[in-house]
Design a protein around this motif. Structure first.
Motif, mmCIF file in Angstrom:
data_model
loop_
_atom_site.group_PDB
_atom_site.id
_atom_site.type_symbol
_atom_site.label_atom_id
_atom_site.label_comp_id
_atom_site.label_asym_id
_atom_site.label_seq_id
_atom_site.Cartn_x
_atom_site.Cartn_y
_atom_site.Cartn_z
ATOM 1 N N GLU A 190 -5.927 -22.224 -38.013
ATOM 2 C CA GLU A 190 -4.939 -21.362 -38.669
ATOM 3 C C GLU A 190 -5.567 -20.326 -39.603
ATOM 4 O O GLU A 190 -5.006 -19.260 -39.819
ATOM 5 C CB GLU A 190 -3.918 -22.232 -39.415
ATOM 6 C CG GLU A 190 -2.768 -22.590 -38.489
ATOM 7 C CD GLU A 190 -2.109 -23.916 -38.785
ATOM 8 O OE1 GLU A 190 -2.395 -24.513 -39.842
ATOM 9 O OE2 GLU A 190 -1.319 -24.357 -37.943
ATOM 10 N N LEU A 197 -1.418 -12.962 -37.339
ATOM 11 C CA LEU A 197 0.046 -13.053 -37.411
ATOM 12 C C LEU A 197 0.597 -12.008 -38.361
ATOM 13 O O LEU A 197 1.692 -11.482 -38.158
ATOM 14 C CB LEU A 197 0.470 -14.466 -37.833
ATOM 15 C CG LEU A 197 0.105 -15.563 -36.821
ATOM 16 C CD1 LEU A 197 0.629 -16.910 -37.274
ATOM 17 C CD2 LEU A 197 0.623 -15.227 -35.423
ATOM 18 N N LYS A 198 -0.190 -11.658 -39.385
ATOM 19 C CA LYS A 198 0.236 -10.584 -40.305
ATOM 20 C C LYS A 198 0.292 -9.249 -39.564
ATOM 21 O O LYS A 198 1.223 -8.465 -39.741
ATOM 22 C CB LYS A 198 -0.733 -10.480 -41.484
ATOM 23 C CG LYS A 198 -0.448 -11.519 -42.547
ATOM 24 C CD LYS A 198 -1.135 -11.178 -43.866
ATOM 25 C CE LYS A 198 -1.061 -12.374 -44.796
ATOM 26 N NZ LYS A 198 -2.365 -12.760 -45.331
ATOM 27 N N TRP A 200 0.732 -8.883 -36.397
ATOM 28 C CA TRP A 200 1.762 -8.984 -35.362
ATOM 29 C C TRP A 200 3.160 -8.861 -35.960
ATOM 30 O O TRP A 200 4.057 -8.268 -35.373
ATOM 31 C CB TRP A 200 1.566 -10.324 -34.630
ATOM 32 C CG TRP A 200 2.489 -10.575 -33.493
ATOM 33 C CD1 TRP A 200 3.445 -11.542 -33.411
ATOM 34 C CD2 TRP A 200 2.557 -9.862 -32.266
ATOM 35 N NE1 TRP A 200 4.095 -11.486 -32.220
ATOM 36 C CE2 TRP A 200 3.575 -10.455 -31.493
ATOM 37 C CE3 TRP A 200 1.858 -8.763 -31.737
ATOM 38 C CZ2 TRP A 200 3.910 -10.004 -30.224
ATOM 39 C CZ3 TRP A 200 2.200 -8.309 -30.475
ATOM 40 C CH2 TRP A 200 3.210 -8.927 -29.729
ATOM 41 N N SER A 201 3.337 -9.470 -37.108
ATOM 42 C CA SER A 201 4.580 -9.406 -37.894
ATOM 43 C C SER A 201 5.851 -9.739 -37.102
ATOM 44 O O SER A 201 6.884 -9.113 -37.274
ATOM 45 C CB SER A 201 4.724 -8.052 -38.604
ATOM 46 O OG SER A 201 4.951 -7.024 -37.667
ATOM 47 N N ALA A 202 5.742 -10.685 -36.184
ATOM 48 C CA ALA A 202 6.939 -11.206 -35.510
ATOM 49 C C ALA A 202 6.893 -12.727 -35.612
ATOM 50 O O ALA A 202 5.839 -13.300 -35.892
ATOM 51 C CB ALA A 202 6.954 -10.774 -34.051
ATOM 52 N N THR A 203 8.018 -13.364 -35.394
ATOM 53 C CA THR A 203 8.033 -14.820 -35.574
ATOM 54 C C THR A 203 7.363 -15.547 -34.410
ATOM 55 O O THR A 203 6.682 -16.544 -34.610
ATOM 56 C CB THR A 203 9.472 -15.340 -35.761
ATOM 57 O OG1 THR A 203 10.288 -14.748 -34.757
ATOM 58 C CG2 THR A 203 10.000 -14.999 -37.140
ATOM 59 N N GLU A 204 7.558 -15.036 -33.189
ATOM 60 C CA GLU A 204 6.876 -15.694 -32.064
ATOM 61 C C GLU A 204 5.408 -15.259 -32.031
ATOM 62 O O GLU A 204 5.072 -14.167 -32.475
ATOM 63 C CB GLU A 204 7.500 -15.290 -30.723
ATOM 64 C CG GLU A 204 8.941 -15.660 -30.553
ATOM 65 C CD GLU A 204 9.734 -14.482 -30.006
ATOM 66 O OE1 GLU A 204 9.344 -13.962 -28.943
ATOM 67 O OE2 GLU A 204 10.707 -14.083 -30.665
ATOM 68 N N LEU A 205 4.591 -16.104 -31.438
ATOM 69 C CA LEU A 205 3.179 -15.743 -31.282
ATOM 70 C C LEU A 205 3.051 -14.605 -30.284
ATOM 71 O O LEU A 205 3.806 -14.535 -29.308
ATOM 72 C CB LEU A 205 2.385 -16.941 -30.744
ATOM 73 C CG LEU A 205 2.134 -18.118 -31.679
ATOM 74 C CD1 LEU A 205 1.409 -19.224 -30.910
ATOM 75 C CD2 LEU A 205 1.313 -17.705 -32.893
#
Ligand SMILES: [Zn+2]
Length: 275
Positions: A190, A197-198, A200-205
Motif C-alpha cells: 500500500e 491512487l492520489k 487516479w482520484s477515483a474510488t475503484e482501482l
C-alpha cells in the motif's frame, strides 16, 4: 508488435520504427548480453557503482557507442535519484558522466536535447525507460521512471519542458515506453499504491493496479501502463505511444532485474541520439 527489436547483435534492442522513420536518429535499449564485467552478475553492465570495475563499465559503454555509431565523447548521463527533475542538455554538458559519477548531470532523471551528436543515456534494472521524440522540431529526450518517478509524474515534467521551452504541440510528441518490470512480476504494497491512487482520484482501482489475490494488502502494479495513462492524461494521443511488452524480471537471460536478482545486479542503458 513489439517496438524494441533485436538486431543481429544481441546486445541491443532497437526502437526500430523511430530509427527507420527519422534520418540520423538512433534509439534503443541494451541487454545484458555481451560485454565484460568483474561482478558476479556478468554481462554488458553499464552502471558505475554497482560493484563492477569502472574500466569494464567504460569499455562496455564504448562498445555500445561503436555499435550505434556515436563517439564515446557524446555519451551523456545523469546521477539518477528517482525524482522528477528534468534538464536540458547542450554541447557544454556533452560527455557528462561518461567515465565517472563525479561529473554526471546532478540529481536528474530526465534529459532533453535539441542538439545533434549528443547521446542521451540512462540506466535501468526494472525501472521504466521513457523515450521522447518531437520529429519536426528535432528534439529528443529520455527519462528514468521507477515507481517514485512515475508517481512524481516525470512524464508530465518532460512534456511540460518540451512544450514550454520549445513551443512543441503536445499532440505531435511521440513517446516510447521501453522494457521494464511487468505487472506479472511487480508486487507492491500500500505504501507504493497510495501515491498512484492520489493521481487516479477515483474510488475503484485503475486497470493498471490489480489486487494480488493471494497476499492481502499486496497489489500487482503495471508501471508501463501507469506511465501510458499519465502521458495520455497530459495530452499525448494514444497512437503516439509505443509500449514494450518485455518484462525485465521474466527474462533475466536477456535483462538485469533488480527485483528478481535481489538488488545485486547490473544496469542496462536506454539511449537516444541524433547524428
Ligand atoms: Zn514478469
Amino acid at each position: 508488435m513489439e517496438p524494441f527489436v533485436k538486431g543481429e547483435d544481441a546486445s541491443i534492442l532497437h526502437l526500430i520504427s523511430w530509427e527507420n522513420a527519422v534520418e540520423g536518429l538512433t534509439a534503443g535499449f541494451t541487454t545484458r548480453i555481451g560485454g565484460q564485467s568483474e561482478a558476479h552478475y556478468e554481462g554488458l553492465n553499464c552502471g558505475l557503482h554497482v560493484g563492477d570495475l569502472d574500466e569494464k563499465v567504460i569499455q562496455n559503454r564504448k562498445s555500445i557507442c561503436e555499435k550505434v555509431g556515436f563517439p564515446f565523447e557524446a555519451w551523456t548521463c545523469a546521477d539518477q535519484v528517482h525524482g522528477n527533475q528534468v534538464e536540458i542538455v547542450t554541447r557544454h554538458q556533452r560527455g557528462s558522466g561518461n567515465t565517472s559519477m563525479v561529473d554526471c548531470i546532478n540529481k536528474t532523471d530526465g534529459l532533453i536535447t535539441a542538439e545533434k551528436n549528443i547521446l542521451l543515456t540512462a540506466f535501468y534494472a526494472d525501472c521504466v525507460p521513457l523515450f521522447f521524440l518531437a520529429p519536426e522540431e528535432q528534439i529528443i529526450g529520455i527519462a528514468h521512471a521507477g515507481w517514485k518517478g512515475t508517481a512524481a509524474n516525470i512524464s508530465q515534467k518532460m512534456l511540460h519542458t518540451l512544450t514550454s521551452e520549445y513551443q512543441i504541440k503536445i499532440d505531435s510528441v511521440k513517446v516510447a515506453i521501453g522494457p521494464s518490470i511487468g505487472r506479472c512480476c511487480y508486487e507492491v504494497d500500500e505504501r507504493v499504491v497510495g501515491p498512484f491512487l492520489k493521481i487516479w482520484s477515483a474510488t475503484e482501482l485503475p486497470d493498471w493496479i490489480t489486487p494480488n489475490g493471494i497476499n492481502a494488502g499486496k497489489y500487482q502494479l503495471d508501471l508501463k501502463e501507469a506511465n501510458r495513462y499519465l502521458l495520455m492524461k497530459s495530452g499525448i494521443p494514444s497512437e503516439n505511444i509505443l509500449v514494450s511488452q518485455w518484462c525485465t524480471s521474466c527474462h533475466t537471460d536477456l535483462f538485469y532485474s533488480h527485483r528478481k536478482e535481489d538488488g545485486k545486479t547490473g544496469r542496462m542503458t536506454a539511449f537516444i541520439g541524433w547524428r
